[in-house]
Design a protein around this motif. Structure first.
Motif, mmCIF file in Angstrom:
data_model
loop_
_atom_site.group_PDB
_atom_site.id
_atom_site.type_symbol
_atom_site.label_atom_id
_atom_site.label_comp_id
_atom_site.label_asym_id
_atom_site.label_seq_id
_atom_site.Cartn_x
_atom_site.Cartn_y
_atom_site.Cartn_z
ATOM 1 N N ASP A 361 -13.969 -11.509 -7.504
ATOM 2 C CA ASP A 361 -15.219 -12.140 -7.916
ATOM 3 C C ASP A 361 -16.378 -11.472 -7.184
ATOM 4 O O ASP A 361 -16.173 -10.774 -6.187
ATOM 5 N N PRO A 362 -17.612 -11.715 -7.648
ATOM 6 C CA PRO A 362 -18.756 -11.130 -6.945
ATOM 7 C C PRO A 362 -18.826 -11.531 -5.472
ATOM 8 O O PRO A 362 -19.234 -10.739 -4.622
ATOM 9 N N VAL A 363 -18.414 -12.760 -5.169
ATOM 10 C CA VAL A 363 -18.378 -13.231 -3.776
ATOM 11 C C VAL A 363 -16.923 -13.484 -3.417
ATOM 12 O O VAL A 363 -16.250 -14.293 -4.057
ATOM 13 N N ILE A 364 -16.440 -12.809 -2.396
ATOM 14 C CA ILE A 364 -15.032 -12.901 -2.043
ATOM 15 C C ILE A 364 -14.723 -14.208 -1.332
ATOM 16 O O ILE A 364 -15.521 -14.708 -0.526
ATOM 17 N N ASP A 365 -13.578 -14.798 -1.652
ATOM 18 C CA ASP A 365 -13.042 -15.954 -0.927
ATOM 19 C C ASP A 365 -12.010 -15.405 0.054
ATOM 20 O O ASP A 365 -10.898 -15.059 -0.333
ATOM 21 N N ASP A 366 -12.382 -15.314 1.330
ATOM 22 C CA ASP A 366 -11.521 -14.651 2.302
ATOM 23 C C ASP A 366 -10.159 -15.325 2.447
ATOM 24 O O ASP A 366 -9.143 -14.652 2.643
ATOM 25 N N GLY A 367 -10.114 -16.667 2.341
ATOM 26 C CA GLY A 367 -8.844 -17.371 2.462
ATOM 27 C C GLY A 367 -7.900 -17.031 1.325
ATOM 28 O O GLY A 367 -6.716 -16.730 1.539
ATOM 29 N N GLN A 368 -8.412 -17.090 0.095
ATOM 30 C CA GLN A 368 -7.593 -16.751 -1.068
ATOM 31 C C GLN A 368 -7.156 -15.281 -1.029
ATOM 32 O O GLN A 368 -6.007 -14.948 -1.340
ATOM 33 N N PHE A 369 -8.059 -14.405 -0.633
ATOM 34 C CA PHE A 369 -7.738 -12.983 -0.586
ATOM 35 C C PHE A 369 -6.654 -12.720 0.459
ATOM 36 O O PHE A 369 -5.709 -11.954 0.210
ATOM 37 N N ALA A 370 -6.754 -13.376 1.623
ATOM 38 C CA ALA A 370 -5.745 -13.198 2.677
ATOM 39 C C ALA A 370 -4.378 -13.690 2.202
ATOM 40 O O ALA A 370 -3.348 -13.072 2.488
ATOM 41 N N GLY A 371 -4.363 -14.793 1.461
ATOM 42 C CA GLY A 371 -3.097 -15.299 0.937
ATOM 43 C C GLY A 371 -2.456 -14.329 -0.039
ATOM 44 O O GLY A 371 -1.246 -14.078 0.013
ATOM 45 N N ALA A 372 -3.277 -13.761 -0.926
ATOM 46 C CA ALA A 372 -2.748 -12.781 -1.889
ATOM 47 C C ALA A 372 -2.223 -11.544 -1.169
ATOM 48 O O ALA A 372 -1.175 -11.002 -1.534
ATOM 49 N N MET A 373 -2.931 -11.107 -0.129
ATOM 50 C CA MET A 373 -2.487 -9.932 0.628
ATOM 51 C C MET A 373 -1.186 -10.215 1.378
ATOM 52 O O MET A 373 -0.291 -9.361 1.454
ATOM 53 N N ALA A 374 -1.058 -11.404 1.939
ATOM 54 C CA ALA A 374 0.168 -11.760 2.659
ATOM 55 C C ALA A 374 1.370 -11.785 1.712
ATOM 56 O O ALA A 374 2.451 -11.289 2.043
ATOM 57 N N LEU A 375 1.169 -12.347 0.533
ATOM 58 C CA LEU A 375 2.262 -12.391 -0.454
ATOM 59 C C LEU A 375 2.606 -10.981 -0.930
ATOM 60 O O LEU A 375 3.783 -10.661 -1.145
ATOM 61 N N LEU A 376 1.598 -10.136 -1.091
ATOM 62 C CA LEU A 376 1.835 -8.740 -1.466
ATOM 63 C C LEU A 376 2.697 -8.043 -0.413
ATOM 64 O O LEU A 376 3.633 -7.306 -0.734
ATOM 65 N N GLY A 377 2.403 -8.290 0.850
ATOM 66 C CA GLY A 377 3.186 -7.689 1.931
ATOM 67 C C GLY A 377 4.632 -8.149 1.931
ATOM 68 O O GLY A 377 5.549 -7.363 2.193
ATOM 69 N N ILE A 378 4.857 -9.426 1.621
ATOM 70 C CA ILE A 378 6.236 -9.934 1.552
ATOM 71 C C ILE A 378 7.005 -9.208 0.451
ATOM 72 O O ILE A 378 8.143 -8.759 0.653
ATOM 73 N N GLY A 379 6.396 -9.091 -0.716
ATOM 74 C CA GLY A 379 7.070 -8.401 -1.818
ATOM 75 C C GLY A 379 7.376 -6.955 -1.487
ATOM 76 O O GLY A 379 8.497 -6.473 -1.725
ATOM 77 N N MET A 380 6.425 -6.247 -0.917
ATOM 78 C CA MET A 380 6.643 -4.845 -0.559
ATOM 79 C C MET A 380 7.678 -4.709 0.554
ATOM 80 O O MET A 380 8.484 -3.775 0.565
ATOM 81 N N GLY A 381 7.659 -5.634 1.501
ATOM 82 C CA GLY A 381 8.645 -5.589 2.584
ATOM 83 C C GLY A 381 10.066 -5.809 2.081
ATOM 84 O O GLY A 381 10.999 -5.141 2.517
ATOM 85 N N LEU A 382 10.234 -6.735 1.132
ATOM 86 C CA LEU A 382 11.555 -6.962 0.538
ATOM 87 C C LEU A 382 12.060 -5.704 -0.155
ATOM 88 O O LEU A 382 13.231 -5.326 -0.033
ATOM 89 N N LEU A 383 11.170 -5.023 -0.900
ATOM 90 C CA LEU A 383 11.559 -3.775 -1.562
ATOM 91 C C LEU A 383 11.925 -2.702 -0.545
ATOM 92 O O LEU A 383 12.957 -2.033 -0.666
ATOM 93 N N ALA A 384 11.066 -2.526 0.446
ATOM 94 C CA ALA A 384 11.273 -1.451 1.420
ATOM 95 C C ALA A 384 12.568 -1.633 2.202
ATOM 96 O O ALA A 384 13.183 -0.654 2.630
ATOM 97 N N SER A 385 13.010 -2.866 2.364
ATOM 98 C CA SER A 385 14.214 -3.133 3.164
ATOM 99 C C SER A 385 15.492 -2.678 2.472
ATOM 100 O O SER A 385 16.527 -2.500 3.117
ATOM 101 N N GLN A 386 15.448 -2.497 1.143
ATOM 102 C CA GLN A 386 16.682 -2.255 0.392
ATOM 103 C C GLN A 386 16.842 -0.831 -0.121
ATOM 104 O O GLN A 386 17.942 -0.278 -0.114
ATOM 105 N N LEU A 387 15.759 -0.225 -0.587
ATOM 106 C CA LEU A 387 15.904 0.952 -1.427
ATOM 107 C C LEU A 387 16.401 2.184 -0.679
ATOM 108 O O LEU A 387 17.177 2.975 -1.218
ATOM 109 N N GLY A 388 15.965 2.379 0.567
ATOM 110 C CA GLY A 388 16.442 3.533 1.322
ATOM 111 C C GLY A 388 17.940 3.492 1.520
ATOM 112 O O GLY A 388 18.649 4.486 1.324
ATOM 113 N N ASN A 389 18.463 2.329 1.895
ATOM 114 C CA ASN A 389 19.895 2.193 2.127
ATOM 115 C C ASN A 389 20.683 2.307 0.824
ATOM 116 O O ASN A 389 21.747 2.926 0.777
ATOM 117 N N VAL A 390 20.147 1.732 -0.264
ATOM 118 C CA VAL A 390 20.827 1.818 -1.565
ATOM 119 C C VAL A 390 20.961 3.276 -1.993
ATOM 120 O O VAL A 390 22.037 3.737 -2.398
#
Length: 541
Positions: A361-390
């Protein structure tokens, strides 16, 4: 603790290889200003770095078999350090591209396949799964910590210090490289396939070049290309040429194998369903991640006006959750199976992208943005934990470097396509939305529409609204038109960003389609003989 020293050295190298990509992403505004260029030029430099790695990764994997993996690792670190020093001192954009994109990219293409093989050879069973979880976490941390570290240094000192610091880290890694055991040579060392190397590098380069230039040339209708083909933009023809060269590469490799000669890569490896599925998922993972990490800093810096450090702070939740998730999820993969964890990761990423779209949005909601970033990190971390070993667990001991080359080719091809494709979608959507806004806004006069149309014909760039205002004033438009055109561009910016982020969401959902052959259920139940191919990926050998 001594048991983990090789992982510390190898993990430091992995962290370093991905750190400066995120530093570059968060420093886009400063680089544009310092080198007096445009966002698309920095996009090209970032893409070229990943492209050089993708194009030469198969060659790096084969050189590990020829020269020895530890020796290639050391040589690659030296080359990478030279590139970092050149980047730190770069007086022009061309020198920056040479030092960072080319020299560092070549160094990384030597280091990463050797590193993947050395991790697999240094650890067995549960330790290997843990090691790849840590390596994946460090790669993710490098991508996510880079904005904070690079942002602080860029804002309060200079981005050049990051690359000077990389030289110091390279020297430290070289000082401790002997803790990594040199694997014993097994059998005859293969020869390098020069023709195959040339064809693979050229095919990948042409394909990514076409995607990268699509924002300037246009996909079908020519926008601002250096030439046209039968009246059409050259983009699809360049991509098609890349595909054709890769087909020739495939035929050449099969011909060499049929004659009993050493190919650059044994294409039969891609016939293993688990390996193929792992590689395709790696492409998806890095396309999503680098696409987002190109787009999000533009939103924070260009739209919101944050400096590099403030941008890094807002990306910090990605770093924390990615590192925690990738480390913790290596055990989850052994219990639930990599397929379930990867699918959970992709669903988590989809949810984070939907959440992120709601925060643009034109004005950022820092709380909502931080939540989206945290969830993004969880998803990427789950992927990164598996693919190299697979991926590595599908290989016999003699295939480590070759499979490592495939692994990082897929990873960096995804990175190059992520920056190129998502950047192209962003610029294309921006141009379309700006045109539509100007045409539909009743406040805009015919004179202003004509002036805007002429400006758009020469290309559009992702700039601040202040720059658009200044350009409209230089065109001597009336104050009312200046305000209307600026408002139209501000709306178009958000629409372009949302289109680019939505595209990453589509790629995330499509990624679910390539996970069917990843191993399911508990892993580590069987033991594969040394040098043999596993019938299915395992954590224990």
């Amino acid at each position: 603790m001594k048991h983990w020293w090789p992982l510390i050295v190898l993990g430091t190298a992995q962290f370093l290889m991905v750190l400066d990509t995120s530093v570059m992403n968060v420093s886009i505004s400063q680089l544009v200003e310092e080198f007096d260029t445009e966002v698309t030029a920095i996009q090209a430099v970032i893409t070229l770095y990943a492209l050089v790695m993708a194009a030469f990764m198969l060659i790096g994997g084969r050189l590990g078999d020829i020269l020895g993996r530890r020796r290639l690792f050391v040589t690659g670190m030296v080359v990478y350090g030279i590139g970092s020093a050149l980047t730190a001192a770069a007086p022009t954009l061309w020198v920056l591209a040479l030092g960072w994109s080319v020299v560092e990219g070549l160094g990384a293409a030597m280091v990463l396949p050797a590193m993947a093989a050395l991790v697999a050879e240094s650890y067995r069973g549960k330790d290997r799964a843990v090691a790849y979880g840590v390596i994946g976490g460090l790669a993710g941390a490098g991508i996510a910590v880079g904005p904070l570290l690079g942002g602080w240094v860029t804002t309060y000192l200079t981005w050049r210090l990051v690359f000077a610091g990389e030289v110091v880290v390279v020297v430290l890694v070289l000082c401790f490289h002997r803790v990594i055991a040199e694997p014993a040579a097994t059998g005859r060392r293969p020869r390098l396939d020069g023709v195959g190397a040339t064809l693979s590098a050229a095919g990948l380069a042409l394909g990514v070049l076409g995607v990268l230039q699509s924002s300037t040339w246009g996909w079908v209708q020519p926008r601002n290309p250096p030439f046209t083909v039968m009246g059409f933009a050259p983009t699809l023809f360049v991509v098609a040429a890349g595909v054709l060269v890769l087909v020739l590469f495939s035929h050449w490799e099969r011909r060499r194998e049929a004659r009993g000669e050493d190919p650059l890569v044994h294409l039969a490896l891609l016939g293993r369903p688990a390996l193929r599925s792992g590689l395709l998922t790696l492409v998806s993972q890095n396309l999503i991640l680098l696409g987002l990490f190109f787009t999000i800093p533009l939103y924070l810096q260009v739209v919101q006006g944050f400096n590099a450090f403030e941008t890094g702070l807002r990306l910090l939740p990605v770093s924390v959750t990615m590192l925690v998730a990738s480390t913790a999820a290596s055990r989850l993969g052994r219990v639930a199976g990599p397929r379930r964890v990867v699918r959970l990761a992709l669903l988590t990423l989809t949810a984070s992208i939907v959440w992120l779209l709601a925060t643009i949005d034109p004005v950022i909601d820092d709380g909502q943005f931080a939540g989206a970033m945290a969830l993004l990190g969880i998803g990427m971390g789950l992927l990164a934990s598996q693919l190299g070993n697979v991926v590595q667990s599908t290989a016999g001991e003699a295939e480590r470097s070759e499979v490592g080359g495939l692994q990082f080719t897929a990873q960096n091809l995804g990175s190059a396509l992520g920056t190129a494709l998502i950047g192209s979608i962003l610029i294309g959507a921006l141009a379309h939305a700006f045109t539509a806004q100007v045409e539909s806004d009743p406040r805009v006069s015919d004179e202003a529409r004509q002036a805007t149309g002429i400006a758009l014909e020469s290309g559009v760039s992702f700039v601040t609204t202040e720059q658009v205002t200044a350009a409209a004033q230089r065109a001597q438009l009336p104050p009312a038109d200046v305000e209307a055109v600026t408002d139209s561009y501000a709306t178009a910016q958000l629409n372009g960003l949302k289109a680019a982020i939505l595209a990453t969401g589509g790629i995330t959902v499509a990624g679910l389609l390539v996970t069917s052959h990843l191993p399911a259920g508990r892993t580590g139940a069987r033991k594969a003989p040394a040098g043999a191919v596993n019938p299915r990926p395992e954590s224990a050998h």
